[in-house]
Structure formats: structure tokens, C-alpha cells
Design a protein around this motif. Structure first.
Motif, PDB file in Angstrom:
ATOM      1  N   PRO A 113       0.817  -1.225   0.000  1.00 34.88           N
ATOM      2  CA  PRO A 113       0.000   0.000   0.000  1.00 34.88           C
ATOM      3  C   PRO A 113       0.849   1.273   0.000  1.00 34.88           C
ATOM      4  O   PRO A 113       0.506   2.258  -0.654  1.00 34.88           O
ATOM      5  CB  PRO A 113      -0.813  -0.102   1.292  1.00 34.88           C
ATOM      6  N   GLU A 114       1.984   1.232   0.722  1.00 30.21           N
ATOM      7  CA  GLU A 114       2.846   2.416   0.786  1.00 30.21           C
ATOM      8  C   GLU A 114       3.393   2.794  -0.585  1.00 30.21           C
ATOM      9  O   GLU A 114       3.596   3.966  -0.879  1.00 30.21           O
ATOM     10  CB  GLU A 114       4.018   2.185   1.753  1.00 30.21           C
ATOM     11  N   LEU A 115       3.650   1.776  -1.396  1.00 29.75           N
ATOM     12  CA  LEU A 115       4.155   2.072  -2.749  1.00 29.75           C
ATOM     13  C   LEU A 115       3.074   2.762  -3.573  1.00 29.75           C
ATOM     14  O   LEU A 115       3.351   3.691  -4.334  1.00 29.75           O
ATOM     15  CB  LEU A 115       4.574   0.778  -3.452  1.00 29.75           C
ATOM     16  N   LEU A 116       1.849   2.301  -3.381  1.00 23.55           N
ATOM     17  CA  LEU A 116       0.740   2.872  -4.165  1.00 23.55           C
ATOM     18  C   LEU A 116       0.529   4.352  -3.840  1.00 23.55           C
ATOM     19  O   LEU A 116      -0.031   5.095  -4.633  1.00 23.55           O
ATOM     20  CB  LEU A 116      -0.554   2.094  -3.893  1.00 23.55           C
ATOM     21  N   ARG A 117       0.979   4.757  -2.652  1.00 22.28           N
ATOM     22  CA  ARG A 117       0.822   6.171  -2.271  1.00 22.28           C
ATOM     23  C   ARG A 117       1.912   7.054  -2.872  1.00 22.28           C
ATOM     24  O   ARG A 117       1.852   8.265  -2.784  1.00 22.28           O
ATOM     25  CB  ARG A 117       0.836   6.294  -0.740  1.00 22.28           C
ATOM     26  N   MET A 118       2.935   6.452  -3.445  1.00 17.02           N
ATOM     27  CA  MET A 118       4.033   7.270  -3.990  1.00 17.02           C
ATOM     28  C   MET A 118       3.604   7.936  -5.287  1.00 17.02           C
ATOM     29  O   MET A 118       2.826   7.380  -6.068  1.00 17.02           O
ATOM     30  CB  MET A 118       5.265   6.409  -4.241  1.00 17.02           C
ATOM     31  N   THR A 119       4.112   9.138  -5.507  1.00 14.58           N
ATOM     32  CA  THR A 119       3.768   9.847  -6.740  1.00 14.58           C
ATOM     33  C   THR A 119       5.041  10.327  -7.430  1.00 14.58           C
ATOM     34  O   THR A 119       6.096  10.458  -6.801  1.00 14.58           O
ATOM     35  CB  THR A 119       2.867  11.079  -6.462  1.00 14.58           C
TER      36      THR A 119
END
Ligand code: FAD
Length: 354
Positions: A113-119
Motif C-alpha cells: 500500500p505504501e508504494l501505491l501512495r508514492m507519486t
């Protein structure tokens, strides 16, 4: 300035990097590396170090590990960022060292999930690394998330040899010798010394240490970036180009507690086939690969990460431990060596008598 000498046990990337920093900090102190295996005098592919000498079998690339969910990962993230700054400087100033900056790409089937929050624009490998989240149409069909950024890769035999040659040129000594315990290092140059334990797995005496077998294939073809594809079932495929024309590492396996030191033919076939399927812009068929070498190494993995600790085993006999790098010994090396130096300074600069 202490007149004592320092003995570093181990000539893997951890020991060589720690010895380099100790030599910079204490130019007037005799520093000796004692190791069962040391970097080869040449980088011939016929040289065959043991599977236990992990540093000779690494890729090696820098792949920052996110998410930062545990204190261990947060700590390692700092070490990795620090090391990246130094590796990039080496790449620019010493091209002969076998380190080169290059683009990196990653695909995930089941991203955290933390990766999905990266932009796009976030810091991943280092500030200004050009981090970009890939668009859906840029991903392979079965990947859910991917990114690209700037990283670096290392030609490991060249780099370790370079570190050792620099150490020797500045007056360091290297003794090739297998010890039966870390304490035996005090016999090498008398008790009046500090022993720094970078033996990878602590000479078999730490119950938290396990090995993770890794098998990869070195092929002659040279890819132009490092790329990793992580599947939901935990398997992965990666390519790690070796700078200075060293070919490309096709990988790889992670086999906990598997002590087989010979390469398995079926593993080699699987790795090459998966590479063709996963990275179609590299080599089109398995038959086209020019295989230079099968690699098998044992990653010195330790539950909870590195052991960085001062231990006094007897009056006048102090050890600084710095081992248990696992699968990240190169990308964390300069950070880990900094930590080892910090502990050595505590001993040498404090009231502890050597
Ligand atoms: C297939 C594979 C791929 C990898 N890819 C990467 C990567 O992409 N990036 C990355 O950062 N890392 C990677 N690694 C991990 C990396 O190789 C290790 O983390 C690193 O090499 C550990 O270095 P070290 O110096 O701590 O231990 P080692 O390299 O194992 O060195 C230990 C040293 O201690 C000496 N020693 C041990 N026992 C004794 C004794 N009894 N007496 C005297 N000397 C002794 C040995 O001879 C050696 O000199 C990979 C590893 C493998 C196997």
C-alpha cells in the motif's frame, strides 16, 4: 592518536569498506584485514571463490526498499541513501572502480500500500533521482504498479578488488587466513588491538544468522538498465548490468537455508526462460544467451538486520561487530561502514583500553 592496531576480519564488501573508513580516520594506525577469502588478483571468470564469500556473487544493484514500515527498514533506508551519495561520487570520479549510475525500473504484481501512495517526483533512491510512477499502458499486462528512477550498479569483483588495492596502496595489510573464531584475530597481532568483525555470518556462532542461497546467471549480452519484476507469489526476475563491459546478471533465486553450492541446471533454465518472458526487449530466445558463468552465493542474512555492537570478550580484548548484511551488503555498505567507524571511535576515543 592511539598507537594500537586494528584488525578487520573479513574482506567482503563490508570489511573492505569499513577498513577504508578506518584508514581514513586513523592514518597512523596499522590496519590489517584478515580473511579466509579475499578479492581475486584478476577478474578472470575462471576464478571461483566459495559460495560463502557472498560479495563475489552479488548482482549488484541499488533497489531502495519501501515501504518504511519497520525500524529496521527505516534504519537501512538511511544507510542506503548515505551509501548512494558515495557510490555516485565513485562512479563519477573513479570509472575504473566498476560502479556506474544507470536507469532503474521496477514492476510489481502486488505492490505494498505504501508504494501505491508514492507519486512522480517523490524521493526514492536519492533526492533528484527522477522518480516516476509508470502509466498503466507502460506496464506489462499482469503488473499492477511500476516505477522508474536513477540508480547505480556495481561490477562486484572489479569493485572489491579496487577497494582492496586502494587499501593496500595506503599502507594497509591483508593476510589470507581462516580463523576458528573472531577471538583468534587477537593472536594475529597481539592483544593491543581493536578487532572489527565483518565476517559476514560471524564465523558460525550467531543463532540469528541464516543463509539465503542465491543462484544467478552471468550472460555476455549487456543490458542498458537494471530492472526488477516482483510477482505476487514471491518470485522475481531481475537484470543487473555489470559496468565496464562485464555482461549482465540474470536473476535470481532466494532460497532460505538451502546449502547447495553447485548451480542447478533446472534453475538456470528457469531463470533464462523467465528473463525472456519478462524482459522481451533484452534477448528474444533462451538459445541466444551467451552464458559466461553460473553463480551461487550464500547471503549472510540475520534476523533483525546487521549486528552493530561493541563486545569486550576479555580485559583488553574488544570487538566491534558489523555483520549480517543479508541481501543488501553493497547498497548499504558505506552506511554500514560509517556505523562501524562510529563504534570503533567509541572504543578508541573513550576510556576503553585496547
Ligand atoms: C545472488 C546474490 C545477489 C545479490 N545481489 C545484491 C545486490 O544487488 N545488492 C546488494 O547490495 N547486495 C546483494 N547481495 C548481497 C551481498 O552480496 C552481501 O550482502 C554482501 O556481499 C555481504 O558482504 P560481507 O562483507 O558482509 O560478507 P562476505 O562477502 O560473505 O564476506 C565475509 C568475509 O569474511 C571472511 N570470513 C568468513 N569466515 C571467516 C573465517 N572463519 N576466518 C577468516 N575469514 C572469514 C570471508 O572470507 C570474507 O572475506 C547479493 C547476494 C547474492 C548471493
Amino acid at each position: 592518536m592511539p598507537r594500537a592496531s586494528i584488525v578487520v576480519v573479513g574482506a567482503g564488501v563490508t570489511g573492505l569498506t569499513a577498513a577504508t573508513l578506518l584508514q581514513q580516520e586513523y592514518p597512523n594506525v596499522a590496519i590489517t584485514i584478515v580473511a579466509a577469502e579475499t578479492p581475486m588478483p584478476s577478474t578472470s571468470l575462471n576464478d571461483t571463490p566459495s559460495a560463502d564469500y557472498a560479495s563475489m556473487w552479488a548482482g549488484a544493484h541499488y533497489r531502495p526498499i519501501h515501504p518504511l514500515t519497520t525500524p529496521q527498514l527505516q534504519f537501512e533506508h538511511k544507510l542506503g541513501m548515505h551509501a548512494a551519495g558515495i557510490m555516485r561520487r565513485i562512479a563519477r570520479e573513479n570509472p575504473e572502480a566498476g560502479v556506474a549510475e544507470m536507469p532503474a525500473m521496477e514492476y510489481f504484481q502486488k505492490p505494498a500500500p505504501e508504494l501505491l501512495r508514492m507519486t512522480t517526483g517523490d524521493v526514492y533512491a536519492w533526492p533528484g533521482d527522477g522518480f516516476r510512477v509508470l502509466e498503466k499502458h507502460e506496464l506489462p499486462r499482469d503488473a499492477a504498479w511500476g516505477c522508474e528512477y536513477q540508480s547505480y550498479c556495481i561490477n562486484v569483483p572489479v569493485y572489491c578488488r579496487w577497494l582492496m588495492d586502494r587499501f593496500l596502496a595506503k599502507g594497509g595489510r591483508v593476510i589470507r587466513r581462516r580463523l576458528s573464531s573472531v577471538g583468534e584475530a587477537f593472536v594475529v597481532a597481539g592483544e593491543d588491538q581493536l578487532v572489527v568483525n565483518c565476517s559476514g555470518r560471524n564465523i558460525g556462532t550467531d543463532p540469528k544468522v541464516k543463509i539465503i542461497r542465491g543462484q544467478t546467471v552471468l550472460v555476455k549480452q549487456q543490458y542498458h538498465r537494471t530492472i526488477t519484476w516482483q510477482r505476487a507469489d514471491g518470485t522475481w526476475a531481475f537484470l543487473i548490468p555489470r559496468p565496464n563491459g562485464g555482461g549482465t546478471i540474470v536473476g535470481g533465486t532466494k532460497e532460505l537455508d538451502d546449502w547447495e553450492s553447485a548451480p542447478r541446471d533446472e534453475t538456470r533454465e528457469r531463470l533464462l526462460r523467465r528473463c525472456v518472458e519478462s524482459f522481451p526487449d533484452f534477448v528474444k530466445t533462451v538459445e541466444e544467451f551467451v552464458v559466461l558463468k553460473d553463480n551461487v552465493g550464500r547471503r549472510p542474512w540475520r534476523e533483525g538486520g546487521y549486528r552493530f555492537e561493541i563486545e569486550q570478550i576479555a580485559p583488553g580484548k574488544t570487538i566491534v561487530h558489523g555483520y549480517g548484511a543479508g541481501g543488501r551488503g553493497y547498497e548499504l555498505s558505506w552506511g554500514a561502514a560509517g556505523k562501524i567507524l562510529e563504534l570503533a571511535k567509541e572504543v578508541l576515543g573513550g576510556k576503553a583500553k585496547l
